[in-house]
Write an enzyme that holds these catalytic residues in place. Sequence first.
Site, PDB file in Angstrom:
ATOM      1  N   ASP A  67      -1.371   8.627  -0.435  1.00  0.00           N
ATOM      2  CA  ASP A  67      -2.031   7.335  -0.578  1.00  0.00           C
ATOM      3  C   ASP A  67      -1.165   6.175  -0.118  1.00  0.00           C
ATOM      4  O   ASP A  67       0.029   6.345   0.146  1.00  0.00           O
ATOM      5  CB  ASP A  67      -2.460   7.115  -2.045  1.00  0.00           C
ATOM      6  CG  ASP A  67      -1.418   7.624  -3.044  1.00  0.00           C
ATOM      7  OD1 ASP A  67      -0.232   7.710  -2.657  1.00  0.00           O
ATOM      8  OD2 ASP A  67      -1.789   7.943  -4.178  1.00  0.00           O
ATOM      9  N   ASP A 136      -3.614   8.046 -16.826  1.00  0.00           N
ATOM     10  CA  ASP A 136      -5.069   8.167 -17.013  1.00  0.00           C
ATOM     11  C   ASP A 136      -5.617   9.460 -16.405  1.00  0.00           C
ATOM     12  O   ASP A 136      -6.833   9.645 -16.315  1.00  0.00           O
ATOM     13  CB  ASP A 136      -5.795   6.945 -16.420  1.00  0.00           C
ATOM     14  CG  ASP A 136      -5.573   6.790 -14.919  1.00  0.00           C
ATOM     15  OD1 ASP A 136      -4.903   7.658 -14.301  1.00  0.00           O
ATOM     16  OD2 ASP A 136      -6.077   5.808 -14.343  1.00  0.00           O
ATOM     17  N   HIS A 138      -5.120  10.472 -13.262  1.00  0.00           N
ATOM     18  CA  HIS A 138      -5.424  10.440 -11.825  1.00  0.00           C
ATOM     19  C   HIS A 138      -4.468  11.335 -11.019  1.00  0.00           C
ATOM     20  O   HIS A 138      -3.339  11.575 -11.436  1.00  0.00           O
ATOM     21  CB  HIS A 138      -5.436   9.005 -11.268  1.00  0.00           C
ATOM     22  CG  HIS A 138      -4.113   8.307 -11.174  1.00  0.00           C
ATOM     23  ND1 HIS A 138      -3.946   6.969 -11.481  1.00  0.00           N
ATOM     24  CD2 HIS A 138      -2.881   8.724 -10.769  1.00  0.00           C
ATOM     25  CE1 HIS A 138      -2.689   6.617 -11.278  1.00  0.00           C
ATOM     26  NE2 HIS A 138      -2.019   7.666 -10.845  1.00  0.00           N
ATOM     27  N   GLU A 143      -9.038   7.778  -9.363  1.00  0.00           N
ATOM     28  CA  GLU A 143      -9.070   7.321 -10.749  1.00  0.00           C
ATOM     29  C   GLU A 143     -10.201   8.015 -11.508  1.00  0.00           C
ATOM     30  O   GLU A 143     -11.080   8.640 -10.899  1.00  0.00           O
ATOM     31  CB  GLU A 143      -9.275   5.798 -10.763  1.00  0.00           C
ATOM     32  CG  GLU A 143      -8.147   5.011 -10.092  1.00  0.00           C
ATOM     33  CD  GLU A 143      -6.861   4.947 -10.933  1.00  0.00           C
ATOM     34  OE1 GLU A 143      -6.608   5.861 -11.742  1.00  0.00           O
ATOM     35  OE2 GLU A 143      -6.111   3.970 -10.764  1.00  0.00           O
TER      36      GLU A 143
HETATM   37  C1  F6R Z   1       1.557   8.520  -5.749  1.00  0.00           C
HETATM   38  C2  F6R Z   1       0.399   9.038  -6.440  1.00  0.00           C
HETATM   39  C3  F6R Z   1       0.166   8.814  -7.894  1.00  0.00           C
HETATM   40  C4  F6R Z   1       1.393   9.103  -8.748  1.00  0.00           C
HETATM   41  C5  F6R Z   1       1.098   8.835 -10.224  1.00  0.00           C
HETATM   42  C6  F6R Z   1       2.312   9.028 -11.090  1.00  0.00           C
HETATM   43  O1  F6R Z   1       1.521   8.877  -4.384  1.00  0.00           O
HETATM   44  O2  F6R Z   1      -0.386   9.641  -5.800  1.00  0.00           O
HETATM   45  O3  F6R Z   1      -0.887   9.641  -8.318  1.00  0.00           O
HETATM   46  O4  F6R Z   1       1.780  10.440  -8.573  1.00  0.00           O
HETATM   47  O5  F6R Z   1       0.619   7.531 -10.368  1.00  0.00           O
HETATM   48  O6  F6R Z   1       3.272   8.069 -10.765  1.00  0.00           O
HETATM   49  P1  F6R Z   1       4.744   8.166 -11.361  1.00  0.00           P
HETATM   50  O7  F6R Z   1       5.372   9.354 -10.750  1.00  0.00           O
HETATM   51  O8  F6R Z   1       5.408   6.882 -10.894  1.00  0.00           O
HETATM   52  O9  F6R Z   1       4.615   8.258 -12.829  1.00  0.00           O
END
Ligand code: F6R
Length: 260
Positions: A67, A136, A138, A143
Site C-alpha cells: 500500500d 482493527d 486490517h 479496513e
Molecule cells: C503496512 C500495512 C499495514 C500494517 C499495519 C500494522 O504496509 O499494510 O497493514 O501492517 O497497520 O502496522 P504496524 O506494523 O506499524 O503496527
Amino acid sequence: MRVVVLENAEAVAQFAADFIVRQVNGKPNSVLGLATGSTPLGTYRKLIEAYQAGRVSFKSVTTFNLDEYYGLEPTHEQSYRRFMCESLFNHIDIDLAKTHVPLGSTLDVERETASYEQAIRGVGGIDLQLLGIGTDGHIAFNEPGSSLASRTRLKTLTRRTRQDNARFFGTIDGVPKMAITMGIGTIMESRELLLLACGEGKAEAIARSFEGPISSICPASVLQWHRQAIVVLDKGAARGLSQLEYYADCEANLKEVAKV
Ligand code: F6R
C-alpha cells in the site's frame, strides 16, 4: 493455518528473515510482497545483515508493496516508497526497477490500481506475501468492512488506523485520509502468506482474526481460508489465543518430522 508463537519481537524478526532468505535462495527470481509499518522493521534489518554476510542476494527478486498513502509523493518523508528505500532497498542489491509501490500521488487512480494488478499478474503472481495487522484487524489498508474479494483500489482509513499512525505524522490530522491498497482478493492470490504481529496491543486483533469467525469486519480473519498462511507472533500478541498449547504441539511435531 500455522500459528508460531515465539519469545519476543527479535525472534519473530529472525523467523521471518530466515523464511524469506530460504524462499529467495530456493527461487532467486522470487516475487515478494512487502509490508511497511513498525512490525517488519526488525525483519528488514535481519535481511540486510544476511545480505551483508553473503547469505542471500536480491538481484533477481521482484517486490510489490501492499500500500501507499494517497496524495503523498514517493519522495515524501512518510511515503511508503521512501520507507522501503530507507529500511531495505538502499541496503541490499535489489534492482530498484523491480520494486513496486503504488503511486500515491497519481492523478489517475483507476489506471494506477489496474496497472498494479496487471504488473503482479505479469510476473506470475506473488510467491510470498509479508503482512502486518492493524489493531482493527486490517491487512494492508483493507479496513473493517472491506470486501474479502477486493482488488487494488483507493480506500478510506479508519480513524483508529489514522490515530495508530499519527506517531509518524505528528498529529492525526497530518495522516492522509486515504490509501491505495492491494485488495484482500489480491493478497489471497499470493502463494504463501506470512503475517507478523508483536506486542499486546495486537492481541485482541489476533484472537479475533484467528480464533473467531471469518468476517469482513475483521479482514485478517480471511487468512483462515488460505492454504499456506503462517502467523508468527511474540508472546504479547499471542496472549488472547485459547489454543496456545496445541499450536506449540504442532510446532514441536513439525520439528520432530523434519529431523527424520
Ligand atoms: C503496512 C500495512 C499495514 C500494517 C499495519 C500494522 O504496509 O499494510 O497493514 O501492517 O497497520 O502496522 P504496524 O506494523 O506499524 O503496527
